[in-house]
Enzyme design. Structure first.
Site, short mmCIF file in Angstrom:
data_model
loop_
_atom_site.label_atom_id
_atom_site.label_comp_id
_atom_site.label_asym_id
_atom_site.label_seq_id
_atom_site.Cartn_x
_atom_site.Cartn_y
_atom_site.Cartn_z
CG ASP A 16 -2.05 0.98 1.13
OD1 ASP A 16 -3.20 0.54 1.18
OD2 ASP A 16 -1.79 2.21 1.01
CG ASN B 98 -12.77 -0.65 3.91
OD1 ASN B 98 -13.11 -1.26 4.92
ND2 ASN B 98 -11.67 0.08 3.85
CG HIS C 112 -14.28 3.79 6.47
ND1 HIS C 112 -14.31 5.11 6.86
CD2 HIS C 112 -14.96 3.10 7.42
CE1 HIS C 112 -14.97 5.21 8.00
NE2 HIS C 112 -15.38 4.01 8.36
CD GLN C 113 -14.89 0.04 -2.49
OE1 GLN C 113 -16.11 0.00 -2.30
NE2 GLN C 113 -14.30 -0.72 -3.38
CG HIS D 184 -8.74 -2.59 -2.21
ND1 HIS D 184 -9.67 -1.88 -2.94
CD2 HIS D 184 -8.59 -1.91 -1.05
CE1 HIS D 184 -10.05 -0.81 -2.26
NE2 HIS D 184 -9.41 -0.82 -1.10
CG PHE D 185 -9.43 -9.04 0.35
CD1 PHE D 185 -9.85 -9.05 -0.98
CD2 PHE D 185 -10.24 -9.64 1.30
CE1 PHE D 185 -11.06 -9.63 -1.35
CE2 PHE D 185 -11.44 -10.24 0.94
CZ PHE D 185 -11.85 -10.24 -0.38
P1 5GP Z 1 -9.81 1.71 0.63
O1 5GP Z 1 -10.03 2.89 1.53
O2 5GP Z 1 -10.45 1.90 -0.72
O3 5GP Z 1 -10.22 0.41 1.28
O4 5GP Z 1 -8.25 1.61 0.46
C1 5GP Z 1 -7.56 2.02 -0.69
C2 5GP Z 1 -6.10 1.83 -0.42
O5 5GP Z 1 -5.40 1.91 -1.64
C3 5GP Z 1 -5.50 2.90 0.51
O6 5GP Z 1 -4.91 2.28 1.64
C4 5GP Z 1 -4.49 3.62 -0.37
O7 5GP Z 1 -3.33 4.00 0.33
C5 5GP Z 1 -4.19 2.58 -1.44
N1 5GP Z 1 -3.82 3.16 -2.73
C6 5GP Z 1 -4.51 4.10 -3.42
N2 5GP Z 1 -3.89 4.38 -4.58
C7 5GP Z 1 -2.77 3.60 -4.61
C8 5GP Z 1 -1.72 3.44 -5.57
O8 5GP Z 1 -1.68 4.09 -6.62
N3 5GP Z 1 -0.76 2.55 -5.28
C9 5GP Z 1 -0.78 1.80 -4.13
N4 5GP Z 1 0.22 0.94 -3.92
N5 5GP Z 1 -1.76 1.93 -3.20
C10 5GP Z 1 -2.74 2.82 -3.44
#
Ligand code: 5GP
Ligand code: ZN
Length: 149
Positions: free
Chosen positions: A36, A95, A101-102, A108-109
């Site tokens: 992440d 999420n 919180h998505q 994604h997990f």
């Molecule tokens: P969500 O809140 O949708 O469950 O989590 C999305 C996650 O994706 C976040 O923890 C954020 O840091 C990660 N993320 C978003 N964009 C990128 C990216 O371009 N590269 C990587 N490696 N992680 C990302």
């Protein structure tokens, strides 16, 4: 991954297709995992199906079969395979929807090491004791609906 499974504007589809860089860990026919970019703690990583869908119910079962085996292997690799309730732990988080919180609309997990009370996942858990008659009514309703899904 076939064409139908990807979305041109999706950041995680671009990562899976190597159109933008990532710190890749395990890749299988159906799953891609990487660090992440905004970790809540060291080792926070993501495991994603190689199929574009916003929420879990949008993903075909075939693209989910490797998710937990890969997550388990990565937990071991991070040294989180502690066979005791004490010591380092980890959370697996997935999420669905803004209210949950998505932020990225490709399933994604998160695998999030939990090694202290400050870093990693913080959880709000508004539990309250249920009435048995309410649980029984809900159970009956859900069991009735199960065959339709
Ligand atoms: P969500 O809140 O949708 O469950 O989590 C999305 C996650 O994706 C976040 O923890 C954020 O840091 C990660 N993320 C978003 N964009 C990128 C990216 O371009 N590269 C990587 N490696 N992680 C990302
Ligand atoms: Zn996508």
């Amino acid at each position: 991954m076939n064409q139908m499974a990807t979305e041109a504007s999706c950041i995680f589809c671009k990562i899976i297709k190597n159109e933008i860089p990532s710190f890749k860990l395990i890749e299988t026919e159906t799953v891609y995992s990487f660090l992440d970019i905004q970790p809540t703690t060291t080792g926070h990583l993501l495991v994603v199906p190689k199929y574009h869908g916003a929420k879990l119910h949008n993903i075909p079962d075939a693209y989910l079969k490797d998710i937990l085996p890969v997550t388990k292997k990565l937990a071991r690799t991070l040294g989180l395979d502690v066979d005791s309730p004490q010591g380092d732990g980890y959370n697996v988080l997935q999420n669905n929807g803004r209210i949950a919180h998505q932020e990225v609309d490709h399933v994604h997990f998160h695998l999030i090491p939990k090694c202290d009370s400050v870093t990693g996942l913080g959880v709000g858990w508004p539990a309250k004791q249920a009435e048995m008659k309410d649980l029984a009514a809900l159970h009956e309703e859900l069991v009735r609906k199960l065959d339709d899904k």
